[in-house]
Design an enzyme around this catalytic site. Structure first.
Site, mmCIF file in Angstrom:
data_model
loop_
_atom_site.group_PDB
_atom_site.id
_atom_site.type_symbol
_atom_site.label_atom_id
_atom_site.label_comp_id
_atom_site.label_asym_id
_atom_site.label_seq_id
_atom_site.Cartn_x
_atom_site.Cartn_y
_atom_site.Cartn_z
ATOM 1 C CD GLU A 37 -3.172 -0.173 0.095
ATOM 2 O OE1 GLU A 37 -2.889 -0.155 -1.119
ATOM 3 O OE2 GLU A 37 -4.209 0.297 0.551
ATOM 4 C CB THR A 93 -4.084 8.097 -2.499
ATOM 5 O OG1 THR A 93 -4.905 7.072 -3.057
ATOM 6 C CG2 THR A 93 -4.190 8.044 -0.983
#
Length: 307
Positions: free
Chosen positions: A129, A182
């Site tokens: 991630e 993000t």
């Protein structure tokens, strides 16, 4: 001990309004497939990718980074060849990178003589991630591994709580075809927040968790509000307020941004309400010449699993 395994990795919704970087849940029937095969040559190799244009270099692919972290930790004397079959559109906000990272460690774990715990797998998945988003977070990879609804109750040390899952809540996802990174979404967030807002958000998160154990529908609905994050991030998503009004009109009990977006999620106690919301909100986006994908689902009690 297995030499080859094929798994399903579910899509996930993270943040879930009152639980920024803490809450997430797995979706039913929406996800990727991955195949793992033991090799004599050590390390990770990615032998096939379908459904998306992603790097096959394992050092540049979240599955490769997460998988290598696990192999290094257990000092594996073998390698793993991975096939990735993407069904979750990258950048959609429903855990595409998380499915790859969580799927990688879950699949490799099936090949180990001494498998490690879901908590340990979460730590390794977070390494993947970090490649995708710039920081290690678990609000997507945890529900992808554990299934159901999960709460990240701490990062130092990492603590994951598997909350009571619900089979009487339906989920609608609408994904407008726009790009939100993000890092871009995080850059919008303030570094300090008013005390009253912090208190309100803490009350909402506590109420949400309590509602699951008591299955208090009224408290569940009242708790799924966000005063800290959504007011800043909704500016990235065209027609957000109009789509939210649509959700309210169709009896949805919650509405918000999935992860960093651009996907939006709605929850309802009746599948018909979700279907009507998806139909109406699709018309709104198409009226503004925006293409969308929609998913009608439920909260899955099952995370990554062998198929």
């Amino acid at each position: 001990m297995k030499k080859e395994v094929r798994i399903f990795c579910p899509a996930t919704v993270a943040n879930v309004n009152c639980g920024f970087d803490a809450l997430g849940f797995a979706l039913e029937g929406v996800g990727d497939e991955m195949v793992f095969q033991k090799t004599t040559q050590k390390g990770i190799s990615i032998t096939a990718i379908t459904g998306a244009d992603l790097p096959s270099d394992p050092k540049k692919n979240v599955a490769g980074v997460a998988g290598q972290s696990l192999l290094d930790a257990v000092n594996a004397d073998f390698g793993v060849a991975i096939e990735i079959h993407k069904k979750i559109r990258p950048g959609s906000g429903i855990g595409s990178s998380s499915a790859s990272a969580a799927g990688a460690v879950y699949g490799i774990n099936q090949l180990l003589e001494h498998p490690v715990s879901p908590l340990a797998l979460t730590r390794h998945a977070m390494k993947g991630e970090a490649l995708a988003s710039g920081n290690e977070h678990a609000d997507n990879v945890a529900p992808c591994l554990y299934g159901g609804i999960t709460l990240v109750s701490g990062y130092t040390p990492l603590q994951i709580v598997a909350l009571p899952s619900l089979d009487s809540v339906f989920v609608g996802i609408i994904h407008p075809h726009i790009v939100i990174h993000t890092k871009q979404a995080r850059a919008l967030l303030p570094t300090q927040v008013p005390l009253k807002d912090a208190i309100t958000q803490a009350q909402k998160l506590a109420g949400f968790v309590a509602s699951l154990y008591e299955w208090d529908k009224a408290l569940f609905s009242q708790s799924l509000k966000d005063v800290l994050i959504t007011p800043h991030r909704k500016t990235l998503i065209p027609h957000y307020d109009q789509i939210e009004s649509c959700a309210i009109h169709h009896n949805c009990i919650a509405f918000g941004i999935s992860g960093s977006g651009p996907s939006l999620f709605a929850l309802a106690f009746a599948k018909a309400d979700i279907d009507q919301f998806l139909e109406s909100s699709t018309k709104i986006f198409k009226k503004h010449q925006l293409q969308v994908d929609t998913y009608s689902s439920s909260i899955s009690g099952q995370g990554c699993h062998i198929i």
